[in-house]
Enzyme design. Structure first.
Site, PDB file in Angstrom:
ATOM      1  N   ASP A   1      -4.921 -16.659 -20.844  1.00 45.32           N
ATOM      2  CA  ASP A   1      -3.987 -16.998 -19.771  1.00 45.32           C
ATOM      3  C   ASP A   1      -4.346 -18.337 -19.143  1.00 45.32           C
ATOM      4  O   ASP A   1      -5.273 -18.433 -18.348  1.00 45.32           O
ATOM      5  CB  ASP A   1      -3.996 -15.898 -18.702  1.00 45.32           C
TER       6      ASP A   1
ATOM      7  N   LYS B   1      -1.587  -4.266 -20.146  1.00 47.94           N
ATOM      8  CA  LYS B   1      -1.375  -5.723 -20.154  1.00 47.94           C
ATOM      9  C   LYS B   1      -2.329  -6.354 -21.156  1.00 47.94           C
ATOM     10  O   LYS B   1      -3.536  -6.150 -21.089  1.00 47.94           O
ATOM     11  CB  LYS B   1      -1.621  -6.293 -18.759  1.00 47.94           C
TER      12      LYS B   1
ATOM     13  N   GLU C   1       2.334 -13.676 -15.044  1.00 51.59           N
ATOM     14  CA  GLU C   1       2.955 -13.306 -16.313  1.00 51.59           C
ATOM     15  C   GLU C   1       2.697 -11.859 -16.715  1.00 51.59           C
ATOM     16  O   GLU C   1       3.466 -11.264 -17.462  1.00 51.59           O
ATOM     17  CB  GLU C   1       2.462 -14.239 -17.427  1.00 51.59           C
TER      18      GLU C   1
ATOM     19  N   ARG D   1       2.924  -9.077 -15.102  1.00 51.11           N
ATOM     20  CA  ARG D   1       3.977  -8.151 -14.663  1.00 51.11           C
ATOM     21  C   ARG D   1       5.240  -8.311 -15.495  1.00 51.11           C
ATOM     22  O   ARG D   1       6.028  -7.376 -15.613  1.00 51.11           O
ATOM     23  CB  ARG D   1       4.253  -8.363 -13.173  1.00 51.11           C
TER      24      ARG D   1
ATOM     25  N   ASP E   1       2.255 -18.124 -13.655  1.00 55.21           N
ATOM     26  CA  ASP E   1       0.924 -17.518 -13.693  1.00 55.21           C
ATOM     27  C   ASP E   1       0.942 -16.063 -13.232  1.00 55.21           C
ATOM     28  O   ASP E   1      -0.103 -15.432 -13.131  1.00 55.21           O
ATOM     29  CB  ASP E   1      -0.057 -18.328 -12.829  1.00 55.21           C
TER      30      ASP E   1
ATOM     31  N   LYS F   1      -3.553 -22.959 -14.122  1.00 50.34           N
ATOM     32  CA  LYS F   1      -4.753 -22.575 -13.383  1.00 50.34           C
ATOM     33  C   LYS F   1      -5.720 -23.752 -13.314  1.00 50.34           C
ATOM     34  O   LYS F   1      -5.767 -24.576 -14.237  1.00 50.34           O
ATOM     35  CB  LYS F   1      -5.472 -21.417 -14.095  1.00 50.34           C
TER      36      LYS F   1
ATOM     37  N   ASP G   1      -8.025 -11.329 -19.880  1.00 54.85           N
ATOM     38  CA  ASP G   1      -6.749 -10.882 -19.327  1.00 54.85           C
ATOM     39  C   ASP G   1      -6.023  -9.884 -20.232  1.00 54.85           C
ATOM     40  O   ASP G   1      -4.888  -9.506 -19.936  1.00 54.85           O
ATOM     41  CB  ASP G   1      -5.853 -12.089 -19.035  1.00 54.85           C
TER      42      ASP G   1
END
EC number: 3.4.11.1
Length: 502
Positions: free
Chosen positions: A259, A254, A338, A340, A336, A266, A277
């Site tokens: 993010d 990932k 994202e 996956r 949020d 967030k 991230d």
């Protein structure tokens, strides 16, 4: 970004002379502080006890060396035992804490595995990140590691140093990537760095897919997450194909370079650390780099799923439907979640090559950090033998993976969408977040030519990816989690490909 190990010299010596500014000696905890049995400094045990030294990990006690005005003894706590992993962390902790120009690590070791661990720890502890500082951090220039091993050759010592340098240097580059701010590292720049750094390494190639290629390949997960940003997404494929191999491992990382949470925004406090991230992608890059430089006899393919999750008029909305590379559709109930979505494309692409095993690594869920803390990664998947092998590999290098079951009917039911194949986040707040993330990713597993599911494991490293305090060879910040564990797993595949690991 450059390999920091080129700025420090590590030497291995059997010379007993004390020529450094600081001599580092290990001390173990117990009823009284203990030094190794054959340590030349055991006379200091009574002094250490009177000073209240406990031998706990990271504890550093400085005492002037008898008869010397300039040399300092630094006693570093190792915990309960003088094991290889404890000595590695202790050596790294000492190097991290001591800013003297020349350090000698005198751990009185008589075994090669412990010597290797100490050298690796010393290199890892020398990492500093000063890109944004006006004043550079103090760091040792020379680290001498002494030993009491009979019969070890100069060639063996050089091999130990070379291997440790490759591992630490690659982990350091992964840390550099994670430490770099989002405005300095967007997807295309990440892809460019990877290609440039790996250029010229034998048996390795790098392919970068821009947004046009992603569109042609129908990678709706990566494209969907990245469409709210001014910096378009990328998918980077790193292929290491040695001349001879029997196993093929695919790693999927990932890589969300920043993010915000997208339209499911967030809060400010949660957004601050979101340059981290992309840890999964950075660490997959490091594994490929190490495996190639060590010339392991295992084919490894890395898939870096890179995007920036921003909010704008073109960003995905809650309720939008994304069609992933596999053809499966996802209702985005929360923008949020994202990571996956980009991994869905990466996993399906990896499966197209029918590798022997697929492992993804991601800072996927806050739930993993809540459940397991900062020292343990959540490990889930479809093959118990694979999960066991990964737990063993992690333990051997001093990391912790914990296998978590995901075979729960309630988790499967939570995937249900009224208008698409699946949702990315369940509507019920009673579903365990870490396990649901893995169950979502399991939807994108692939079968091999025999019709059986390819062994797959998911590593949720949200907790240990970023240390909130200094410990061992890690300073506060990115840790390079799982890199050394996955390299050890690759070594097992390379050295004993017939051994049942999954």
């Amino acid at each position: 970004m450059s390999d920091y190990t080129n700025t420090v010299t590590v030497e291995i010596t059997s010379d007993d002379s004390l020529v450094a500014d600081v001599i580092v000696v290990p001390v173990a905890s117990g009823a009284v502080p203990r030094l190794p049995e054959d340590s030349k400094f055991r006379a200091y045990e009574d002094i250490l006890q009177k000073l209240g030294v406990t031998g706990s990990k990271d504890e550093l006690t400085r005492i002037p060396l008898d008869g010397s005005k300039h040399v300092v003894l630094a006693f570093i706590g190792v915990g309960k035992a003088f094991s290889a992993t404890e000595l590695m962390f202790a050596a790294g902790s000492a190097v991290r804490q001591i800013g003297a120009r020349c350090i000698q690590i005198d751990f009185s070791v008589t075994q090669k595995d412990k010597l290797s661990a100490i050298v690796e720890g010393a290199f890892l502890g020398a990492y500093r990140f000063d890109k944004y500082r006006s004043k550079k951090s103090e760091c040792p220039e020379v680290i001498r590691v002494s030993h009491n091993i009979n019969g070890i050759t100069d060639s063996e010592c050089r091999q130990i140093i070379a291997r440790a340098k490759v591992i630490a240097g690659s982990v350091g580059l992964a840390k550099d990537l994670v430490n770099t701010t989002g405005d300095d590292l967007y997807p295309a720049q990440f892809a460019s760095f990877v290609a440039k750094d790996l250029e010229g390494i034998d048996h390795i190639s790098v392919e970068s897919w821009d947004e046009k290629r992603l569109q042609e390949k129908s990678c709706g997960g990566i494209l969907g997450v990245g469409r709210g940003s001014n910096f378009p997404p990328r998918l980077v494929k790193i292929s290491y194909t040695p001349g001879q191999y029997k196993k093929h491992l695919s790693l999927v990382g990932k890589g969300i370079t920043f993010d915000t949470g997208g339209l499911s925004l967030k809060p400010a406090s949660a957004m601050l650390g979101m340059k981290y991230d992309m840890t999964g992608a950075a660490n997959v890059f490091a594994v490929l780099r190490i495996v190639a430089l060590l010339r392991l006899s295992v084919r490894v393919t890395g898939w870096l799923c890179l995007a920036e999750n921003m909010l704008s008029g073109s960003a995905i909305r809650p309720g939008d439907i994304l069609r992933t590379y596999s053809g499966k559709t996802v209702e985005v109930t929360n923008t949020d979640a994202e990571g996956r979505l980009v991994l869905a494309d990466g996993l399906a692409l990896a499966g197209d090559e029918r590798p022997d095993v697929i492992i993804d690594i991601a800072t996927l869920t806050g739930a993993a950090k809540v459940a397991l803390g900062e020292s343990c990664s959540g490990l889930m998947g479809n093959n118990p033998d694979l999960l066991c092998s990964l737990e063993v590999a992690a333990k051997s290098v001093g990391e912790k993976f914990l296998a978590v079951p995901i075979d729960d009917d309630a988790l499967q039911k939570a995937l249900k969408s009224d208008i698409a194949d699946i949702v990315n986040v369940p509507t019920s707040n009673k579903v365990p977040g870490m396990q649901f993330g893995a169950v979502f990713l399991k939807e994108f597993e692939t079968t091999n030519d025999s019709g059986e599911a390819i062994p797959w494991a998911h590593l949720d490293v949200a907790g240990p990816a970023n240390a909130s305090y200094d410990t061992g060879f890690n300073s506060c910040g990115p840790t390079g989690v799982a890199v050394r564990s996955l390299v050890e797993f690759c070594r097992c595949l390379s050295s004993a490909p017939e051994r049942k690991l999954f």
